[in-house]
Design a protein around this motif. Structure first.
Motif, PDB file in Angstrom:
ATOM      1  N   TYR A  21      13.993  -5.662  50.942  1.00 38.66           N
ATOM      2  CA  TYR A  21      14.599  -6.987  50.989  1.00 38.66           C
ATOM      3  C   TYR A  21      15.391  -7.098  52.286  1.00 38.66           C
ATOM      4  O   TYR A  21      16.194  -6.220  52.602  1.00 38.66           O
ATOM      5  N   MET A  22      15.152  -8.166  53.017  1.00 43.50           N
ATOM      6  CA  MET A  22      15.781  -8.346  54.320  1.00 43.50           C
ATOM      7  C   MET A  22      16.830  -9.450  54.255  1.00 43.50           C
ATOM      8  O   MET A  22      16.622 -10.491  53.651  1.00 43.50           O
ATOM      9  N   SER A  23      17.956  -9.198  54.913  1.00 38.13           N
ATOM     10  CA  SER A  23      19.014 -10.201  55.033  1.00 38.13           C
ATOM     11  C   SER A  23      19.600 -10.111  56.435  1.00 38.13           C
ATOM     12  O   SER A  23      19.191  -9.282  57.246  1.00 38.13           O
ATOM     13  N   GLY A  24      20.567 -10.993  56.715  1.00 38.20           N
ATOM     14  CA  GLY A  24      21.166 -11.010  58.040  1.00 38.20           C
ATOM     15  C   GLY A  24      20.549 -12.082  58.921  1.00 38.20           C
ATOM     16  O   GLY A  24      19.616 -12.796  58.524  1.00 38.20           O
ATOM     17  N   GLY A  25      21.048 -12.175  60.149  1.00 36.67           N
ATOM     18  CA  GLY A  25      20.583 -13.207  61.067  1.00 36.67           C
ATOM     19  C   GLY A  25      19.108 -13.117  61.386  1.00 36.67           C
ATOM     20  O   GLY A  25      18.418 -14.138  61.518  1.00 36.67           O
ATOM     21  N   ALA A  26      18.552 -11.896  61.492  1.00 35.22           N
ATOM     22  CA  ALA A  26      17.133 -11.729  61.831  1.00 35.22           C
ATOM     23  C   ALA A  26      16.224 -12.256  60.735  1.00 35.22           C
ATOM     24  O   ALA A  26      15.080 -12.643  60.994  1.00 35.22           O
ATOM     25  N   ALA A  27      16.716 -12.288  59.502  1.00 36.42           N
ATOM     26  CA  ALA A  27      15.904 -12.778  58.388  1.00 36.42           C
ATOM     27  C   ALA A  27      15.593 -14.265  58.529  1.00 36.42           C
ATOM     28  O   ALA A  27      14.659 -14.770  57.896  1.00 36.42           O
ATOM     29  N   ARG A  28      16.361 -14.971  59.366  1.00 33.51           N
ATOM     30  CA  ARG A  28      16.125 -16.397  59.560  1.00 33.51           C
ATOM     31  C   ARG A  28      15.187 -16.673  60.737  1.00 33.51           C
ATOM     32  O   ARG A  28      14.818 -17.824  60.975  1.00 33.51           O
ATOM     33  N   LEU A  29      14.808 -15.617  61.468  1.00 32.62           N
ATOM     34  CA  LEU A  29      13.845 -15.797  62.563  1.00 32.62           C
ATOM     35  C   LEU A  29      12.460 -16.064  61.983  1.00 32.62           C
ATOM     36  O   LEU A  29      12.103 -15.526  60.927  1.00 32.62           O
ATOM     37  N   LEU A  30      11.674 -16.833  62.672  1.00 33.70           N
ATOM     38  CA  LEU A  30      10.388 -17.298  62.169  1.00 33.70           C
ATOM     39  C   LEU A  30       9.417 -16.133  61.946  1.00 33.70           C
ATOM     40  O   LEU A  30       9.029 -15.438  62.888  1.00 33.70           O
ATOM     41  N   ASN A  31       9.103 -15.879  60.640  1.00 31.43           N
ATOM     42  CA  ASN A  31       8.125 -14.853  60.234  1.00 31.43           C
ATOM     43  C   ASN A  31       8.509 -13.440  60.674  1.00 31.43           C
ATOM     44  O   ASN A  31       7.650 -12.560  60.750  1.00 31.43           O
ATOM     45  N   PHE A  32       9.785 -13.194  60.911  1.00 34.35           N
ATOM     46  CA  PHE A  32      10.196 -11.853  61.346  1.00 34.35           C
ATOM     47  C   PHE A  32       9.988 -10.827  60.230  1.00 34.35           C
ATOM     48  O   PHE A  32       9.640  -9.673  60.483  1.00 34.35           O
ATOM     49  N   ASN A  33      10.180 -11.259  58.979  1.00 35.57           N
ATOM     50  CA  ASN A  33       9.969 -10.335  57.858  1.00 35.57           C
ATOM     51  C   ASN A  33       8.503  -9.907  57.751  1.00 35.57           C
ATOM     52  O   ASN A  33       8.192  -8.752  57.455  1.00 35.57           O
ATOM     53  N   LYS A  34       7.596 -10.837  58.014  1.00 35.90           N
ATOM     54  CA  LYS A  34       6.164 -10.492  57.981  1.00 35.90           C
ATOM     55  C   LYS A  34       5.815  -9.547  59.126  1.00 35.90           C
ATOM     56  O   LYS A  34       4.992  -8.634  58.962  1.00 35.90           O
ATOM     57  N   PHE A  35       6.434  -9.755  60.274  1.00 37.22           N
ATOM     58  CA  PHE A  35       6.227  -8.878  61.425  1.00 37.22           C
ATOM     59  C   PHE A  35       6.661  -7.444  61.099  1.00 37.22           C
ATOM     60  O   PHE A  35       5.922  -6.476  61.354  1.00 37.22           O
ATOM     61  N   ILE A  36       7.848  -7.306  60.489  1.00 37.43           N
ATOM     62  CA  ILE A  36       8.357  -5.980  60.117  1.00 37.43           C
ATOM     63  C   ILE A  36       7.478  -5.361  59.039  1.00 37.43           C
ATOM     64  O   ILE A  36       7.181  -4.150  59.072  1.00 37.43           O
ATOM     65  N   ALA A  37       7.035  -6.161  58.058  1.00 36.91           N
ATOM     66  CA  ALA A  37       6.186  -5.647  56.978  1.00 36.91           C
ATOM     67  C   ALA A  37       4.907  -5.043  57.536  1.00 36.91           C
ATOM     68  O   ALA A  37       4.433  -3.984  57.079  1.00 36.91           O
ATOM     69  N   GLU A  38       4.336  -5.694  58.515  1.00 40.36           N
ATOM     70  CA  GLU A  38       3.108  -5.191  59.119  1.00 40.36           C
ATOM     71  C   GLU A  38       3.350  -3.860  59.841  1.00 40.36           C
ATOM     72  O   GLU A  38       2.506  -2.960  59.799  1.00 40.36           O
ATOM     73  N   LYS A  39       4.520  -3.711  60.464  1.00 41.82           N
ATOM     74  CA  LYS A  39       4.813  -2.511  61.241  1.00 41.82           C
ATOM     75  C   LYS A  39       5.169  -1.303  60.370  1.00 41.82           C
ATOM     76  O   LYS A  39       4.881  -0.158  60.733  1.00 41.82           O
ATOM     77  N   ILE A  40       5.804  -1.530  59.199  1.00 45.65           N
ATOM     78  CA  ILE A  40       6.223  -0.396  58.360  1.00 45.65           C
ATOM     79  C   ILE A  40       5.297  -0.171  57.167  1.00 45.65           C
ATOM     80  O   ILE A  40       5.450   0.821  56.436  1.00 45.65           O
TER      81      ILE A  40
END
Length: 563
Positions: A297-316
């Protein structure tokens, strides 16, 4: 009312987040929330004085709108250190003594005497299948520490704005407390909470609601903004706006030139961050055989960046969800602020978690205020409690006394009313007794008269009215009715004959009553009263018999008619 309200404050690197909560029957309600930007670049905020001044200005502005009561402040992630350590089972007091005198130095690589620290016993292992090293019962302890100078900075801000900090909270634990309250987590689920702030990312791995591993990674949103600022030659505000429009899942071959330039410039730092993130997961999984992190589960300022969570999911290689929903069964809010609140929620978790500490029981409880402040407040609280208790007792006694006085007054009033009513009844009874005695006095008399319909009133009418007007202390010896009128004599204990005449004036048949009196010498008064009939008939005289002892007049038997 103030005890049902709390304020959570999250002082971050780029922004100050403030949330006001109100306790409800089902949980809490978010009354108000604020996200205020410093409007300063990361380089300008490197100055502690500049940052402290910016924080004071923002909080002063917010606290002019809401009253700062029951305030819980969360320390910034990069200013604290949180660890989970295994200890043999002992009491909290014993544990504090162990830590105070340098126990577990292998896990605490700093002198706690130079720090403000607090502990929270998170979990006990007592069952056979949970016995840890050396076969001894163990307990998990969460230890949070911060430098004394850092803590003093927060206290100085509070003092300058004239408010008290009730709890100085760990940012990491406040964020976890919000997630654990907001979500339903199975007790055996292995999951991670990654909070990506401006300068620091907090990576935490939990089993159910227990924190198992934590790591702070020195990377955040500012790394991307600073790269855009430098590569594109923008000011801080423009660079921040540009980064907010970047789509992190877009194929770089299709991206515009500026996006390619920025991505290419921070790619190295991003790879280093991903390496540390994967390293944290791998370390935990290697130390806990068979346990894999299932979800992030992601929170913080980066969580509001466009599709940043999907980007991280793909990398990890793990699903990454943004914490952007509220459990409406526990946390309510006004419908009018729903869109803005849910959009800002990834950045508000720490402030909400801090505010929860004041209102509700939470999993992780640490307070990084100096112990002397906490102890002093507890003593004052106990003294205040004693004063309140004594005052309450006195108030209860006063209220009880007042109630008794009021009750007594009401009772006395009822008694007086009863006396008045009884007096009224006594008057009625007295009047009835007078009438009864008068009737009893007349009961021995009978009347014989002739031509009554022509010359005089009915006997029953006369007796009834006479009974009503005879005073209590008067009795008749003789009573006569004839065509000549009314004549009566008798005795009385007091001179009530005048009263008899006065009452007769108000009657129908005894209005012209005359009387004479004479004292007999033995305390009694003899009287005679009469009424002369102006219309006398000579032809048919009739005479009333005065007492049962006297003889009836010599009238023919046919003309004697008792009534």
């Amino acid at each position: 009312m103030a005890k049902n309200i709390s304020i959570g404050v999250d002082i971050g690197n780029n922004q100050v987040k403030v949330v006001q909560l109100r306790k409800t029957l089902s949980g809490v309600k978010i009354d108000k929330f604020y996200i205020e930007d410093y409007a300063l670049s990361s380089k300008e905020l490197e100055s502690g004085e500049v940052r402290r001044k910016a924080v004071s200005q923002i909080l002063g502005r917010i606290f002019s709108e809401i009253k700062p009561v029951n305030v819980a402040v969360a320390i910034s992630k990069y200013e604290e250190n949180v660890r989970t350590i295994l200890f043999p089972v002992m009491t909290e007091k014993q544990l504090r003594e162990v830590l105070k005198f340098g126990g577990q130095q292998d896990y605490i690589p700093f002198d706690l005497n130079d720090m403000i620290w607090d502990i929270n016993i998170s979990n006990f292992y007592r069952r056979k299948d949970e016995v840890k090293t050396e076969g001894k019962e163990k307990m998990e302890v969460v230890l949070a520490v911060a430098k004394k100078s850092i803590v003093n900075n927060y206290l100085d801000i509070a003092e300058s704005l004239n408010f008290s900090i009730n709890i100085l909270e760990s940012s990491l634990l406040a964020n976890l407390n919000f997630s654990l309250y907001n979500m339903v987590i199975p007790s055996d689920k292995i999951w991670s909470k990654v909070d990506i702030g401006a300068e620091t990312t907090s990576v935490n791995i939990l089993e159910g609601d227990s924190l198992k591993f934590g790591l702070n990674v020195p990377w955040g949103v500012n790394d991307i903004i600073e790269t855009a600022e430098e590569v594109l030659a923008l000011d801080w505000a423009a660079a921040k706006e540009f980064v907010s429009t970047m789509d992190f899942t877009q194929d770089q071959a299709l991206a515009d030139k500026k996006t390619k330039m920025v991505y290419s410039a921070f790619e190295g730092k991003l790879k280093d961050f991903l390496r540390q993130l994967n390293g944290a997961f791998s370390f935990f999984e290697s130390k806990n055989e068979g346990k894999k992190v299932a979800e992030v589960y992601m929170s913080g300022g980066a969580a509001r960046l466009l599709n940043f969570n999907k980007f991280i999911a793909e990398k990890i290689g793990k699903p990454v969800k943004v914490e952007s929903e509220l459990n409406k069964n526990l946390i309510s809010y006004d419908k009018s602020q729903e869109s803005a609140l849910l959009n800002a929620l990834p950045q508000l978790g720490t402030a909400i978690g801090a505010a929860l500490r004041v209102l509700l029981p939470v999993k992780n409880n640490v307070n990084l205020l100096p112990r002397e402040i906490i102890i002093g407040r507890n003593l004052r609280s106990r003294r205040s409690l004693l004063i309140v208790t004594v005052s309450s007792i006195l108030l209860v006694l006063l209220v009880g006394t007042g109630y008794k006085i009021k009750l007594g007054a009401a009772l006395q009033e009822k008694i007086e009313i009863c006396k008045t009513d009884l007096g009224k009844e006594d008057e009625i009874v007295k009047e009835l007794r007078i009438k009864k005695k008068a009737i009893d006095r007349l009961a021995a008399y009978t009347v014989r008269y002739t031509s009554h319909a022509k010359y005089f009133k009915k006997w029953s009418d006369m007796v009834c009215e006479l009974a009503k007007i005879v005073p209590d202390k008067m009795w008749f010896e003789t009573v006569e009715w004839n065509i000549g009128g009314f004549d009566a004599s008798g005795m009385c204990k007091e001179d009530v004959v005048r009263d008899f005449a006065d009452i007769g004036m108000k009657s129908k048949n005894f209005q012209n009553l005359k009387y004479s009196t004479r004292e007999t010498g033995d305390g009694l008064i003899s009287f005679r009263s009469w009424i002369k009939n102006e219309k006398q008939a000579v032809a048919a005289p009739g005479k009333a018999v005065r007492t049962g002892a006297e003889k009836v007049s010599n009238l023919p038997a046919a003309e004697r008619r008792p009534k």
